[in-house]
Scaffold this active site. Sequence first.
Site, short mmCIF file in Angstrom:
data_model
loop_
_atom_site.label_atom_id
_atom_site.label_comp_id
_atom_site.label_asym_id
_atom_site.label_seq_id
_atom_site.Cartn_x
_atom_site.Cartn_y
_atom_site.Cartn_z
N GLU A 140 9.18 4.50 125.08
CA GLU A 140 7.80 4.43 124.72
C GLU A 140 7.58 4.35 123.21
OE1 GLU A 140 5.66 5.09 126.50
OE2 GLU A 140 7.20 4.42 128.56
N THR B 62 2.43 -1.63 119.88
CA THR B 62 3.02 -2.54 120.14
C THR B 62 3.20 -2.92 122.03
OG1 THR B 62 4.35 -2.02 118.64
CG2 THR B 62 5.63 -3.59 119.41
N LEU C 85 10.12 -4.98 113.45
CA LEU C 85 8.83 -4.08 114.85
C LEU C 85 7.86 -3.54 114.07
CD1 LEU C 85 8.93 -3.75 117.73
CD2 LEU C 85 11.14 -2.26 117.79
N TYR D 239 0.75 11.66 123.83
CA TYR D 239 1.18 10.95 124.15
C TYR D 239 2.58 10.45 124.37
CZ TYR D 239 2.38 5.84 126.61
OH TYR D 239 2.91 5.05 126.96
N ASP E 35 -3.40 6.04 125.94
CA ASP E 35 -3.46 5.42 125.17
C ASP E 35 -4.68 4.03 124.92
OD1 ASP E 35 -2.97 3.98 127.62
OD2 ASP E 35 -1.02 3.20 126.95
N CYS F 262 -12.15 -8.60 137.11
CA CYS F 262 -12.58 -7.46 138.24
C CYS F 262 -12.40 -7.78 139.38
CB CYS F 262 -14.58 -7.17 137.55
SG CYS F 262 -14.07 -6.66 136.17
#
Length: 360
Positions: free
Chosen positions: A34, A40, A77, A117, A135, A196
């Site tokens: 997480e 990212t 990263l 989060y 998020d 959709c």
Amino acid sequence: MNEIAAKLLAWWDADHADLPWRRTRDPYAIWVAEVMLQQTQISTVIPYFERWMARFPTVEALAGASLSEVLKMWEGLGYYSRARHLHAAAQQVVAERNGRLPTTVSELMQLKGIGRYTAGAIASIAFDQPAPVLDGNVIRVLTRLYDIDADITRSAIRRQLWQLAESLVPAHRPGAYNQALMELGQVLCQPARPLCALCPLAELCQARQAGTQLERPVRPPRRRTPHYDVVAGIIWQNGRPAADAPFLITQRPLDALLGGLWEFPGGKQEPGENLPDALKREIQEELGITIKIGRFLTSIKHAYTHFRITLHAFHATHIAGQPQHIGVADHAWVTLNDLHQYPFAITDRKIIAALNQELT
DNA sequence: AAGGCGGGGGG
DNA sequence: CCCCCAGCCTT
């Protein structure tokens, strides 16, 4: 259970991506994933996660590692404070909690690098608590489902979105639900190309009814990012560039951009200044040493989130003075073969590549 | 409440 | 070139 959650869970159960961190219930592994996933993308994270778990398989292993090792595993990263915070939080969890992660949102948020989060994600996925997550994906899904036309960067709107997210989390399988909600945003409810026709929530989606999918979520317009010319020196101890000759690298201050990473020292060009003069000045200011500028090596363009740079690298020779830690956290005289043990940002890794090509 | 913080991928 | 992204921390 509400209709949205029921449909999402059915969609999730029919099929979902097989990701490394979904094959475990280990709270530490979920925590690591997480944090890596903050800002990212999944495909970027996967190889980092695999390497990380091989090198630091437990919270104790992470706590026992040096910051340099940790940053080296994080190299490339981005948002390096995530690695520093994860390392510090692991040490705290080992020292104060016998290596066990807390299970509630409020306790998780006490740990460095864990905001609402990440706390919600860990609590729901690892500990089955009915905590919401919000998020970028969830914001997009919710603003479309409810056709919310308010600016989602406003804090009052954020609060409402959190409340909305919380109201939808089912008591049963909250972790699967949260992951389904985010995966829906990633694979179907995409920013510029919402699929959709495939969406299990299409009938409930108010934006789809109104035809406003592409206008959600609403954000303020962005400003143009400035550009800087930056100069860096490969400062040779004996003045002679060679594969086995020593040169100087420095470590950036921990609280700076790219904090804790190593680099070829240098800095920003000032108005009216040429590049060699800028390099001599920066080296004098940061390290208190005098150098002589040699030939040009390479230029590298790079875009950060809020500005862009062109980094110009020059060979240079150390003339006088011992390096002092004025604007740097540390320094080292190294050769090309030593560089693999130091974490560098992407721009300096490109300089290293050019250096390798020239000297080997 | 606003700004700082990386890098990669896609259109 | 642009935009977007499984956010958090500091001020």
